[in-house]
Scaffold this active site. Structure first.
Site, PDB file in Angstrom:
ATOM      1  N   ILE A 200      99.213 -29.691  23.809  1.00  0.00           N
ATOM      2  CA  ILE A 200      99.521 -30.320  25.105  1.00  0.00           C
ATOM      3  C   ILE A 200      98.260 -30.534  25.942  1.00  0.00           C
ATOM      4  CG2 ILE A 200     101.884 -29.484  25.227  1.00  0.00           C
ATOM      5  CD1 ILE A 200     100.941 -27.201  26.991  1.00  0.00           C
ATOM      6  N   LYS A 202      93.510 -30.594  25.608  1.00  0.00           N
ATOM      7  CA  LYS A 202      92.251 -30.229  24.967  1.00  0.00           C
ATOM      8  C   LYS A 202      91.133 -30.288  25.988  1.00  0.00           C
ATOM      9  CE  LYS A 202      93.062 -31.525  20.127  1.00  0.00           C
ATOM     10  NZ  LYS A 202      92.568 -32.319  18.975  1.00  0.00           N
ATOM     11  N   GLY A 204      86.696 -28.678  26.731  1.00  0.00           N
ATOM     12  CA  GLY A 204      85.498 -28.122  26.120  1.00  0.00           C
ATOM     13  C   GLY A 204      85.618 -26.653  25.788  1.00  0.00           C
ATOM     14  N   VAL A 208      95.024 -26.310  24.189  1.00  0.00           N
ATOM     15  CA  VAL A 208      96.205 -25.705  24.791  1.00  0.00           C
ATOM     16  C   VAL A 208      97.443 -26.137  24.003  1.00  0.00           C
ATOM     17  CG1 VAL A 208      97.561 -25.428  26.900  1.00  0.00           C
ATOM     18  CG2 VAL A 208      95.091 -25.777  27.051  1.00  0.00           C
ATOM     19  N   LYS A 222      96.443 -21.173  25.630  1.00  0.00           N
ATOM     20  CA  LYS A 222      95.090 -21.718  25.502  1.00  0.00           C
ATOM     21  C   LYS A 222      94.304 -20.912  24.472  1.00  0.00           C
ATOM     22  CE  LYS A 222      90.861 -22.654  28.136  1.00  0.00           C
ATOM     23  NZ  LYS A 222      90.215 -22.540  29.476  1.00  0.00           N
ATOM     24  N   ASP A 318      84.164 -24.500  39.120  1.00  0.00           N
ATOM     25  CA  ASP A 318      84.511 -25.651  38.280  1.00  0.00           C
ATOM     26  C   ASP A 318      85.767 -26.344  38.824  1.00  0.00           C
ATOM     27  OD1 ASP A 318      84.091 -27.441  36.238  1.00  0.00           O
ATOM     28  OD2 ASP A 318      85.097 -26.237  34.709  1.00  0.00           O
TER      29      ASP A 318
END
Length: 394
Positions: A200, A202, A204, A208, A222, A318
């Protein structure tokens, strides 16, 4: 806001309480009427006259405070008021006659219990004070209560001293049980994801997968990519933070797996994916304006909790659209704490660290100096607010 200033309230009241829909003002419901709930808010002094300006009031709850003085007559002039709760305060004197009439006629629900200085029928003198007989009764009752309280306090201190070590031990055991309850074996992870058959998302840092717990709850699993030293450190940081922080606008953490070969994080499933996916959707109805406002408000509230509600404060490092998840009701949940840093104390103005994050969302000052602050997260959040998909032929 005048009431907030008058009582020096520590309430989260910002922006418009009615936009976006059901925007949470602490202690206030916004609909066709106003319903302030300021119970147990440590209010001191008299009942503020500013309340008389809230002409749309239907319910007023000021119970369990330390309000004194008389019940103001202006309450009778609020046209929509049908319920008042002033119980458990220190109010005094007689009740306004007009309020009594409304109570008798069934027009008003009124609670005034546990205000020992309020005069009942026949107990008030002409100046509004209680009779000498009533005061003597109050004094006797106060002495009896004081004696009982003293005895109870002495007993409580003795019991507390004896049980302190036992309570500390039980608290430690409870904490350990909570941590263990969030640890999964890799075989359990394989089972809940049906051997990782549905991807569901992707990124870096990993892939997931969709899964189900034994109790039927939907989860997002994840699987962290690689086992390099830096990745292991980020995983440990994320697990440590996720087990400590809990907030409505942070991604709900369920547990993890770390068996030396595989690192897995397990979150509550977010039915509407992440914000980047929605912003990139070319359909006109992918996100309406009201949903955008709610998402922005929720993400800002989650960041404010990390910066101001956590001790020590947490800097995410982030903040970007793909790290803002959306549940079935399009409520924003901040996720991915792998790069987060804790501020050691309130006297520390910044942390110097290797630059990490996502290009385009990085604060230029942090990029140049390596000094990261809460403002770095605010910069990334600002980029999220201004983010738009690329137009064709641009």
């Amino acid at each position: 806001m005048a009431i907030k200033e008058y009582y020096q309230l520590k309430k989260y009241w910002v922006a418009d309480p009615c936009l976006p829909q059901n925007s949470p003002w602490d202690g206030l419901t916004c609909d066709n009427s106003s319903t302030p709930d300021l119970s147990n808010s440590r209010l001191d002094g008299i009942i503020s006259g500013h309340i008389s300006k809230l002409t749309a009031l239907t319910t007023l709850n000021l119970s369990r405070n330390n309000l004194n003085g008389q019940v103001p007559a202006f309450l009778q002039d609020l046209p929509s008021l049908i319920k008042i709760d002033l119980s458990n305060n220190n109010l005094s004197g007689p009740l306004p006659a007009s309020l009594k009439e409304k109570m008798k006629d069934g027009q008003l629900m009124f609670s005034i219990e546990n205000n020992p200085r309020i005069c009942q029928e026949g107990q008030c003198s002409q100046d509004g004070k209680t009779t000498h007989k009533s005061r003597r009764t109050v004094i006797v009752i106060s002495l009896v209560i004081s004696t009982l309280l003293t005895v109870l306090i002495v007993v409580a201190v003795i019991v507390t001293i004896k049980r302190r070590k036992q309570d500390n031990h039980q608290q430690y055991q409870t904490t350990m049980e909570y941590k263990k309850s969030g640890i999964f074996t890799y075989s359990e992870v394989v089972a809940m994801t049906n051997d990782f058959d549905k991807v569901i998302g992707k990124g870096g840092s990993g892939t997931v997968y969709y899964g189900h717990l034994k109790d039927g709850r939907e989860v997002a699993v994840k699987k962290v990519a690689g086992l390099v030293e830096e990745g292991t450190k980020e995983f440990q940081v994320e697990v440590h933070l996720l087990m400590q922080v809990h907030h409505k606008h942070l991604a709900p953490f369920i547990g993890y797996c770390d068996d030396g070969k595989q690192m897995v994080l397990i979150y509550e499933y977010m039915a509407n994916g992440n914000l980047r996916q929605r912003l990139s959707d070319e359909r006109a109805d992918a996100l309406n304006w009201q949903q955008r406002l709610r998402i922005a408000f929720g993400a800002a509230t989650g960041l404010e909790y990390l910066h101001s509600g956590c001790t020590p404060a947490i800097i995410h490092r982030d903040v970007k659209s793909s790290n803002i998840l959306l549940n079935a009701n399009f409520e924003a949940k901040i996720a991915d704490f792998g790069l987060s840093k804790s501020v050691i104390s309130s006297s520390v103005t910044h942390i110097t660290t290797a630059v990490a994050g996502t290009a385009g969302y990085l604060d230029p000052e942090y990029w140049c100096t390596g000094k990261v602050t809460e403002k770095s997260d605010v910069y990334g959040f600002g980029v999220v607010l201004l983010w738009r998909r690329k137009c064709p032929n641009s």
